[in-house]
Scaffold this motif. Structure first.
Motif, mmCIF file in Angstrom:
data_model
loop_
_atom_site.group_PDB
_atom_site.id
_atom_site.type_symbol
_atom_site.label_atom_id
_atom_site.label_comp_id
_atom_site.label_asym_id
_atom_site.label_seq_id
_atom_site.Cartn_x
_atom_site.Cartn_y
_atom_site.Cartn_z
ATOM 1 N N GLY A 151 0.846 -1.441 0.007
ATOM 2 C CA GLY A 151 -0.066 -0.087 0.144
ATOM 3 C C GLY A 151 0.964 1.151 -0.050
ATOM 4 O O GLY A 151 1.981 1.186 -0.064
ATOM 5 N N ALA A 152 0.090 2.300 0.478
ATOM 6 C CA ALA A 152 0.747 3.759 0.136
ATOM 7 C C ALA A 152 1.999 3.872 1.248
ATOM 8 O O ALA A 152 2.967 4.632 0.800
ATOM 9 C CB ALA A 152 -0.199 4.911 0.390
ATOM 10 N N LEU A 153 1.747 3.305 2.367
ATOM 11 C CA LEU A 153 2.565 3.307 3.418
ATOM 12 C C LEU A 153 3.776 2.481 3.291
ATOM 13 O O LEU A 153 4.442 2.197 4.394
ATOM 14 C CB LEU A 153 2.003 3.470 4.734
ATOM 15 N N SER A 154 3.907 1.326 2.486
ATOM 16 C CA SER A 154 4.920 0.339 2.376
ATOM 17 C C SER A 154 5.723 0.350 1.148
ATOM 18 O O SER A 154 5.292 0.587 0.140
ATOM 19 C CB SER A 154 3.979 -1.094 2.338
ATOM 20 N N THR A 155 6.990 0.281 1.579
ATOM 21 C CA THR A 155 7.956 0.383 0.332
ATOM 22 C C THR A 155 9.297 -0.308 0.737
ATOM 23 O O THR A 155 9.470 -0.789 1.966
ATOM 24 C CB THR A 155 8.173 1.554 -0.053
ATOM 25 N N ASP A 156 10.040 -0.643 -0.261
ATOM 26 C CA ASP A 156 11.542 -0.924 0.318
ATOM 27 C C ASP A 156 12.165 0.205 0.146
ATOM 28 O O ASP A 156 12.300 1.226 -0.549
ATOM 29 C CB ASP A 156 12.246 -1.781 -1.099
ATOM 30 N N GLU A 209 -5.086 7.098 -4.177
ATOM 31 C CA GLU A 209 -4.869 5.588 -3.830
ATOM 32 C C GLU A 209 -6.290 5.085 -3.463
ATOM 33 O O GLU A 209 -7.318 6.060 -3.521
ATOM 34 C CB GLU A 209 -4.285 5.686 -2.505
ATOM 35 N N PRO A 210 -6.528 3.874 -3.761
ATOM 36 C CA PRO A 210 -8.067 3.289 -3.525
ATOM 37 C C PRO A 210 -8.202 3.367 -2.025
ATOM 38 O O PRO A 210 -7.501 2.956 -1.167
ATOM 39 C CB PRO A 210 -7.566 1.934 -4.082
ATOM 40 N N VAL A 211 -9.388 4.156 -1.815
ATOM 41 C CA VAL A 211 -9.899 4.231 -0.511
ATOM 42 C C VAL A 211 -11.245 4.035 -0.493
ATOM 43 O O VAL A 211 -12.380 4.647 -1.180
ATOM 44 C CB VAL A 211 -9.699 5.786 -0.022
ATOM 45 N N THR A 212 -11.934 2.657 0.116
ATOM 46 C CA THR A 212 -13.417 2.409 0.296
ATOM 47 C C THR A 212 -13.665 2.651 1.797
ATOM 48 O O THR A 212 -12.937 2.713 2.472
ATOM 49 C CB THR A 212 -13.419 1.134 -0.236
ATOM 50 N N ALA A 213 -14.925 2.453 1.889
ATOM 51 C CA ALA A 213 -15.490 2.571 3.421
ATOM 52 C C ALA A 213 -14.791 1.720 4.381
ATOM 53 O O ALA A 213 -14.627 1.871 5.418
ATOM 54 C CB ALA A 213 -16.943 2.340 3.379
ATOM 55 N N ARG A 221 -3.000 -0.534 9.818
ATOM 56 C CA ARG A 221 -2.662 -1.077 11.168
ATOM 57 C C ARG A 221 -1.429 -0.142 11.765
ATOM 58 O O ARG A 221 -0.539 -0.098 11.048
ATOM 59 C CB ARG A 221 -2.417 -2.762 11.245
ATOM 60 N N ALA A 222 -1.732 0.617 12.983
ATOM 61 C CA ALA A 222 -0.621 1.174 13.349
ATOM 62 C C ALA A 222 -0.155 0.721 14.918
ATOM 63 O O ALA A 222 -0.971 -0.005 15.594
ATOM 64 C CB ALA A 222 -1.121 2.504 13.746
ATOM 65 N N MET A 223 1.232 0.716 14.995
ATOM 66 C CA MET A 223 1.839 0.505 16.155
ATOM 67 C C MET A 223 1.884 1.740 17.152
ATOM 68 O O MET A 223 2.493 2.410 16.707
ATOM 69 C CB MET A 223 2.921 -0.284 16.164
ATOM 70 N N VAL A 224 1.190 1.694 18.297
ATOM 71 C CA VAL A 224 1.179 2.903 19.100
ATOM 72 C C VAL A 224 1.615 2.446 20.404
ATOM 73 O O VAL A 224 0.880 1.951 21.345
ATOM 74 C CB VAL A 224 -0.448 3.584 19.162
ATOM 75 N N PRO A 225 2.883 2.707 20.870
ATOM 76 C CA PRO A 225 3.299 2.460 21.961
ATOM 77 C C PRO A 225 2.632 3.247 23.227
ATOM 78 O O PRO A 225 2.533 4.418 23.074
ATOM 79 C CB PRO A 225 4.810 2.692 21.950
ATOM 80 N N MET A 226 2.537 2.894 24.133
ATOM 81 C CA MET A 226 1.670 3.488 25.450
ATOM 82 C C MET A 226 2.353 2.907 26.704
ATOM 83 O O MET A 226 2.885 1.822 26.917
ATOM 84 C CB MET A 226 0.191 2.924 25.329
ATOM 85 N N SER A 227 2.346 3.980 27.661
ATOM 86 C CA SER A 227 2.889 3.723 29.080
ATOM 87 C C SER A 227 1.788 2.850 29.788
ATOM 88 O O SER A 227 0.659 3.302 29.930
ATOM 89 C CB SER A 227 3.407 5.250 29.763
ATOM 90 N N VAL A 228 2.073 1.830 30.526
ATOM 91 C CA VAL A 228 1.508 1.051 31.428
ATOM 92 C C VAL A 228 2.150 0.865 32.696
ATOM 93 O O VAL A 228 3.336 1.326 32.893
ATOM 94 C CB VAL A 228 1.209 -0.232 30.615
ATOM 95 N N VAL A 229 1.477 0.284 33.634
ATOM 96 C CA VAL A 229 1.899 0.208 35.011
ATOM 97 C C VAL A 229 2.002 -1.485 35.119
ATOM 98 O O VAL A 229 2.122 -1.981 36.356
ATOM 99 C CB VAL A 229 1.060 0.655 36.032
ATOM 100 N N ALA A 230 1.593 -2.198 34.125
ATOM 101 C CA ALA A 230 1.447 -3.812 33.882
ATOM 102 C C ALA A 230 2.818 -4.114 34.171
ATOM 103 O O ALA A 230 3.693 -3.743 33.835
ATOM 104 C CB ALA A 230 0.568 -4.280 32.789
ATOM 105 N N GLU A 231 2.944 -5.448 34.356
ATOM 106 C CA GLU A 231 4.192 -6.119 34.359
ATOM 107 C C GLU A 231 4.858 -6.334 32.869
ATOM 108 O O GLU A 231 6.220 -6.436 32.714
ATOM 109 C CB GLU A 231 4.091 -7.517 34.916
ATOM 110 N N ASP A 232 3.838 -6.482 32.021
ATOM 111 C CA ASP A 232 4.709 -6.487 30.708
ATOM 112 C C ASP A 232 5.062 -5.346 30.146
ATOM 113 O O ASP A 232 4.377 -4.232 30.539
ATOM 114 C CB ASP A 232 3.775 -7.291 29.639
ATOM 115 N N ARG A 275 8.129 0.104 6.329
ATOM 116 C CA ARG A 275 7.334 1.176 6.536
ATOM 117 C C ARG A 275 7.881 2.558 6.083
ATOM 118 O O ARG A 275 9.107 2.774 6.483
ATOM 119 C CB ARG A 275 7.000 1.260 8.029
ATOM 120 N N ALA A 276 7.102 3.112 5.501
ATOM 121 C CA ALA A 276 7.702 4.389 4.704
ATOM 122 C C ALA A 276 7.337 5.575 5.572
ATOM 123 O O ALA A 276 7.977 6.727 5.024
ATOM 124 C CB ALA A 276 7.019 4.696 3.462
#
Length: 467
Positions: A220-225, A274-278, A283-294, A405-406
């Motif tokens: 897609g638009a965000l993927s490239t070598d 770019e082709p955009v449909t409904a 998929r985004a990776m969004v790092p977040m701060s947590v108080v969990a063990e992992d 990821r471009a």
């Protein structure tokens, strides 16, 4: 001597001309009559570098790969090789600054020296100066070592008196000593030795694409070598706009930021036909701060965990996009492990640069989850910060590209503003400035829903023809 963790060793081993493993941040100081000069900057760093001793160390490999590399003092450490000067051609436009930053963040660090650089950029319009901080992903882990900006920036205009001791490098151990020490350590810590073996096997597997390495990344638009070159763009917005939208429609400021980015990507894709449909989503990776063990631990009192978020790019209604993003993050908020933005913003010093570095580490450690873009968002202090007595005006994160990821986007809120830093592959995304403009327009659409008026139709939807 401290050993690099398997994750740090992976970042070091994966560094390449097309994927330099370094996180950067661009800081712009307020214009003053006597702006910060190179000699003063060197003095300030020398006064504080004792707080981050790893900034004078280099990684050294253990013969036979019996262990991960070790951090050793650089006996030839020369700060002038790390703190450099650059200047923009007149009249010092924002476009020229973006072009320079794009070139500098694409340039690999010298792995035979301490893994960082700091550029003093002069010649900006209005007499401002900028600072570009660069640090390798193996250097800033948020636990043993924080970002240099965190120790240079002060909460008051007057400078602290920091005790300083004369530094003398410890002699680098010989190869025979490294092997003996490593074998002894592996015998005493069999669990650690097992993790090193897993790291070495993983390193071999990553060289065999049919066996290991990164999972299949969607096209897609965000993927490239990736090429060897980068582009950079910035966007600054009022924090109050995000708060007004949150107050009207619910959720959090983080939800509004992600919804604006989603709408911006949608608008940008439409400008590129770019082709955009409904049903189009990313998929985004969004790092977040947590108080969990992992999650990856930091010395700042929390851990950072990657959250995979589906961005509803196909939705044309800005409010519906916001609700979809907010709903997708609802589980994270309700688990009780989420760290409040106000708590992060209240951390001493300028911790945002360190959290961005840790967030990038988390995202790259979870490449197998098939995300198409990395978005880090760290709330910062709302009171002004200072470097050598000069106020910090703007700050933009530069999150590295990896895999296919471009584009990557870093967001920092500071002093009643929200600053977006967008890094893109130079060949794949020649219109990165258009993406920044589209994010700005997507935010404007959300703000207009609060004000009760609409000056434009949502992107992708035409106004009905008048009867």
């Amino acid at each position: 001597m401290q050993r690099l963790s398997p994750l740090d060793a992976m970042f070091l081993q994966q560094d390449s001309p097309t994927v330099p493993r370094q996180v950067a941040s661009l800081a712009i100081l307020e214009a003053v009559d006597n702006p910060l000069d190179y000699d003063r900057l060197i003095q300030v760093i020398n006064e504080r570098i004792d707080l981050v001793p790893r900034y004078r160390q280099v990684p050294r490999s253990v013969p036979g790969a019996l262990g991960t590399p070790l951090w050793v003092d650089d006996e030839q450490f020369d700060i002038s090789l790390h703190v450099r000067r650059s200047a923009l051609p007149r009249p010092g436009t924002v476009e020229a600054l973006h072009e320079l930053v794009g070139r500098l963040i694409a340039r690999r660090l010298d792995l035979d020296r301490p893994l960082w650089e700091l550029y003093l950029i002069e010649g900006l319009t209005g007499g401002q100066v900028a600072l570009l901080f660069k640090a390798h992903q193996a250097l800033v882990d948020g636990s043993e070592t924080v970002d240099l900006a965190q120790v240079l920036l002060e909460e008051a205009a007057h400078e602290r008196d920091i005790p300083h001791e004369e530094w003398n490098a410890r002699t680098e151990p010989r190869a025979t000593g490294l092997v003996a020490e490593t074998l002894s350590r592996n015998f005493r810590r069999p669990g650690e030795a097992l993790r090193i073996t897993e790291h070495n096997l993983g390193r071999l597997a990553r060289k065999l694409p049919l066996i290991g390495g990164e999972g299949q990344t969607p096209q897609g638009a965000l993927s490239t070598d990736l090429s060897r070159h980068r582009r950079f763009a910035t966007l600054a917005a009022d924090l109050e706009d995000f708060r007004r939208v949150r107050h009207e429609h619910g959720g959090t400021v983080n939800d509004v930021i992600l919804a604006a980015i989603t709408g911006g990507i949608r608008g940008w894709m439409l400008t590129r036909a770019e082709p955009v449909t409904a049903k189009t989503s990313l998929r985004a990776m969004v790092p977040m701060s947590v108080v969990a063990e992992d999650g990856l631990p930091t010395s700042l009192g929390s851990k950072v965990r990657g959250h995979l978020l589906t961005l509803p790019v196909g939705e044309s209604n800005p409010v519906v996009r916001l609700h979809q993003v907010s709903y997708a993050l609802k589980d994270h908020r309700e688990t009780g492990s989420a760290v409040a933005a106000s708590k992060l913003a209240a951390l001493p010093g300028f911790a945002t640069s360190t959290f961005h570095a840790v967030g990038a580490r988390v995202a790259d450690s979870e490449t197998g989850r098939g995300h198409q873009i990395v978005i880090t968002n760290v709330p910062g202090p709302q009171d002004p910060l200072y470097l050598a007595g000069e106020a910090l005006a703007e700050v933009y994160p530069c999150i590295p590209l990896s895999g296919r990821r471009a584009v990557s986007i870093g967001v920092t809120s500071y002093h009643h503003k929200v600053f977006f830093g967008i890094v893109a592959d130079r060949d794949a995304v020649p219109d990165v400035d258009v993406l920044a403009q589209c994010i700005e327009e997507a935010l404007a659409e959300l703000v207009e829903t609060v004000e009760g008026r609409r000056t434009r139709a949502p992107r992708g939807r035409q106004r009905p023809a008048g009867r």
